[in-house]
Write a protein that holds these residues in place. Sequence first.
Motif, mmCIF file in Angstrom:
data_model
loop_
_atom_site.group_PDB
_atom_site.id
_atom_site.type_symbol
_atom_site.label_atom_id
_atom_site.label_comp_id
_atom_site.label_asym_id
_atom_site.label_seq_id
_atom_site.Cartn_x
_atom_site.Cartn_y
_atom_site.Cartn_z
ATOM 1 N N HIS A 33 -10.907 8.255 -13.001
ATOM 2 C CA HIS A 33 -10.171 8.052 -11.755
ATOM 3 C C HIS A 33 -8.684 7.828 -12.041
ATOM 4 N N ARG A 36 -7.091 11.108 -13.291
ATOM 5 C CA ARG A 36 -6.954 12.168 -12.286
ATOM 6 C C ARG A 36 -5.978 11.838 -11.164
ATOM 7 N N TYR A 37 -5.982 10.580 -10.727
ATOM 8 C CA TYR A 37 -5.275 10.255 -9.499
ATOM 9 C C TYR A 37 -3.998 9.425 -9.667
ATOM 10 N N TRP A 38 -3.760 8.910 -10.835
ATOM 11 C CA TRP A 38 -2.527 8.166 -11.053
ATOM 12 C C TRP A 38 -1.510 9.090 -11.699
ATOM 13 N N GLU A 39 -0.297 9.025 -11.204
ATOM 14 C CA GLU A 39 0.743 9.858 -11.806
ATOM 15 C C GLU A 39 1.064 9.338 -13.210
#
Length: 78
Positions: A33, A36-39
Amino acid sequence: MDADNLVQMANRIGSFFEAMPDRAEAIEGIALHIQRYWEPRMRRELLAHVDEAKGAGLSEIVRAAIDTYRANLEPVTA
Protein backbone atom coordinates in the motif's frame (compact mmCIF):
# COMPACT_ATOMS: atom_id res chain seq x y z
CA MET A 1 4.76 16.65 5.09
CA ASP A 2 5.86 16.28 8.70
CA ALA A 3 6.88 12.98 10.26
CA ASP A 4 4.01 12.98 12.78
CA ASN A 5 1.45 13.08 9.98
CA LEU A 6 3.24 10.31 8.06
CA VAL A 7 3.38 8.18 11.22
CA GLN A 8 -0.36 8.67 11.77
CA MET A 9 -1.13 7.75 8.17
CA ALA A 10 1.12 4.67 8.27
CA ASN A 11 -0.43 3.53 11.56
CA ARG A 12 -3.94 3.85 10.08
CA ILE A 13 -2.87 1.64 7.19
CA GLY A 14 -1.35 -0.76 9.70
CA SER A 15 -4.56 -0.87 11.73
CA PHE A 16 -6.53 -1.85 8.65
CA PHE A 17 -4.17 -4.68 7.66
CA GLU A 18 -3.58 -5.85 11.24
CA ALA A 19 -7.09 -7.33 11.26
CA MET A 20 -6.01 -9.88 8.65
CA PRO A 21 -5.58 -13.40 10.05
CA ASP A 22 -2.30 -14.00 8.18
CA ARG A 23 0.37 -11.75 9.70
CA ALA A 24 2.83 -12.17 6.82
CA GLU A 25 0.12 -11.19 4.35
CA ALA A 26 -0.77 -8.16 6.49
CA ILE A 27 2.85 -7.00 6.62
CA GLU A 28 3.18 -7.39 2.86
CA GLY A 29 -0.11 -5.53 2.37
CA ILE A 30 1.09 -2.56 4.40
CA ALA A 31 4.30 -2.33 2.41
CA LEU A 32 2.51 -2.69 -0.92
CA HIS A 33 0.00 0.00 0.00
CA ILE A 34 2.73 2.46 0.94
CA GLN A 35 4.74 1.58 -2.16
CA ARG A 36 1.78 1.96 -4.54
CA TYR A 37 -0.06 4.93 -3.10
CA TRP A 38 2.49 7.13 -1.39
CA GLU A 39 4.51 9.46 -3.53
CA PRO A 40 8.30 9.03 -3.41
CA ARG A 41 8.79 12.12 -1.22
CA MET A 42 6.46 10.70 1.44
CA ARG A 43 8.22 7.32 1.41
CA ARG A 44 11.62 9.02 1.61
CA GLU A 45 10.49 11.09 4.61
CA LEU A 46 9.01 8.05 6.37
CA LEU A 47 12.24 6.09 5.90
CA ALA A 48 14.26 9.08 7.14
CA HIS A 49 12.07 9.10 10.27
CA VAL A 50 12.83 5.41 10.79
CA ASP A 51 16.55 6.11 10.46
CA GLU A 52 16.73 9.32 12.48
CA ALA A 53 14.11 8.75 15.19
CA LYS A 54 14.13 4.95 15.24
CA GLY A 55 10.57 5.02 13.90
CA ALA A 56 9.17 6.67 17.02
CA GLY A 57 5.39 6.39 17.11
CA LEU A 58 5.07 3.71 14.46
CA SER A 59 3.07 0.64 15.41
CA GLU A 60 4.92 -2.65 15.64
CA ILE A 61 3.29 -4.08 12.50
CA VAL A 62 4.17 -0.99 10.44
CA ARG A 63 7.77 -1.22 11.65
CA ALA A 64 7.80 -4.89 10.65
CA ALA A 65 6.53 -3.98 7.18
CA ILE A 66 9.17 -1.30 6.75
CA ASP A 67 11.95 -3.51 8.05
CA THR A 68 10.91 -6.45 5.86
CA TYR A 69 10.19 -4.56 2.65
CA ARG A 70 12.42 -1.50 2.97
CA ALA A 71 14.16 -2.11 -0.36
CA ASN A 72 10.78 -1.99 -2.12
CA LEU A 73 9.87 1.26 -0.36
CA GLU A 74 13.04 3.13 -1.32
CA PRO A 75 12.15 5.65 -4.06
CA VAL A 76 13.97 5.09 -7.32
CA THR A 77 16.47 7.84 -7.98
CA ALA A 78 17.13 8.91 -11.53
